[in-house]
Scaffold this motif. Structure first.
Motif, PDB file in Angstrom:
ATOM      1  N   LYS A   9       0.815  -1.098   0.223  1.00 16.93           N
ATOM      2  CA  LYS A   9       0.052  -0.067  -0.122  1.00 16.93           C
ATOM      3  C   LYS A   9       1.023   1.442   0.023  1.00 16.93           C
ATOM      4  CE  LYS A   9      -3.614  -2.404   2.503  1.00 16.93           C
ATOM      5  NZ  LYS A   9      -4.334  -2.324   3.901  1.00 16.93           N
ATOM      6  N   ILE A  10       1.076   1.952  -1.062  1.00 19.71           N
ATOM      7  CA  ILE A  10       1.973   3.064  -1.325  1.00 19.71           C
ATOM      8  C   ILE A  10       1.246   4.125  -0.776  1.00 19.71           C
ATOM      9  CG2 ILE A  10       3.244   4.538  -3.071  1.00 19.71           C
ATOM     10  CD1 ILE A  10       4.186   1.487  -2.398  1.00 19.71           C
ATOM     11  N   GLY A  11       1.657   4.966  -0.135  1.00 21.65           N
ATOM     12  CA  GLY A  11       1.168   6.482   0.476  1.00 21.65           C
ATOM     13  C   GLY A  11       0.540   6.196   1.522  1.00 21.65           C
ATOM     14  N   GLN A  12       1.049   6.480   2.770  1.00 21.78           N
ATOM     15  CA  GLN A  12       0.387   6.372   3.810  1.00 21.78           C
ATOM     16  C   GLN A  12       0.001   7.670   4.891  1.00 21.78           C
ATOM     17  OE1 GLN A  12      -0.144   3.137   4.943  1.00 21.78           O
ATOM     18  NE2 GLN A  12       0.526   2.638   3.022  1.00 21.78           N
ATOM     19  N   LEU A  13      -1.010   7.451   5.578  1.00 27.21           N
ATOM     20  CA  LEU A  13      -1.294   8.409   6.596  1.00 27.21           C
ATOM     21  C   LEU A  13      -2.069   7.957   7.627  1.00 27.21           C
ATOM     22  CD1 LEU A  13      -3.068  11.447   4.427  1.00 27.21           C
ATOM     23  CD2 LEU A  13      -1.263  11.497   5.700  1.00 27.21           C
TER      24      LEU A  13
END
Length: 132
Positions: A9-13
């Motif tokens: 899962k690319i791009g985390q918050l």
């Protein structure tokens, strides 16, 4: 977030942040320094997202960011609920010149192989004098 990214899962918050910007990617923990993480963002440093995380967990942070190709270098401190961001801009480089024949940079009478060296000097001065 590191676990989610390792699962592809690319791009985390964090779950508690609803935003279209400020994603963390290629996150890893620096094993040589306690509580030090490295990551990439798109387009600009995610200072507002870090501020939200720091307030959520009641912690402080220091963020160093750099995109030398765009001559962007900065450092942000969040301590005692005060956020200070120090960033270079184009006017900071007015006394720096590139010598094409010698393939080097000249600044204040000194010669540098890389402009990054000059950028670090200039940022250090801004921080020392409290100029944001």
């Amino acid at each position: 977030m590191i676990d989610n990214e390792s699962k592809g899962k690319i791009g985390q918050l964090p779950d508690f942040i609803q935003s279209e910007y400020g994603y963390f990617s290629e996150i890893y923990k620096d094993e040589t320094e306690e509580c030090s993480f490295h990551y990439d963002t798109r387009w600009s440093p995610n200072i507002e997202v870090l501020w939200t995380i720091a307030n959520h967990f009641d912690v402080e942070f220091v963020l160093s960011y750099e995109e030398s190709g765009c001559m962007l270098l900065g450092k942000t401190f969040y301590e005692n609920e005060i956020l200070k961001d120090y960033c270079l801009n184009q006017s900071d480089f007015q006394d720096c010149s590139y010598n094409e024949e010698e393939n080097n940079y000249q600044f204040e009478g000194n010669i540098y192989e890389y402009k990054d060296e000059i950028m670090k000097i200039l940022l250090g001065r801004k921080i020392a004098f409290g100029q944001s």
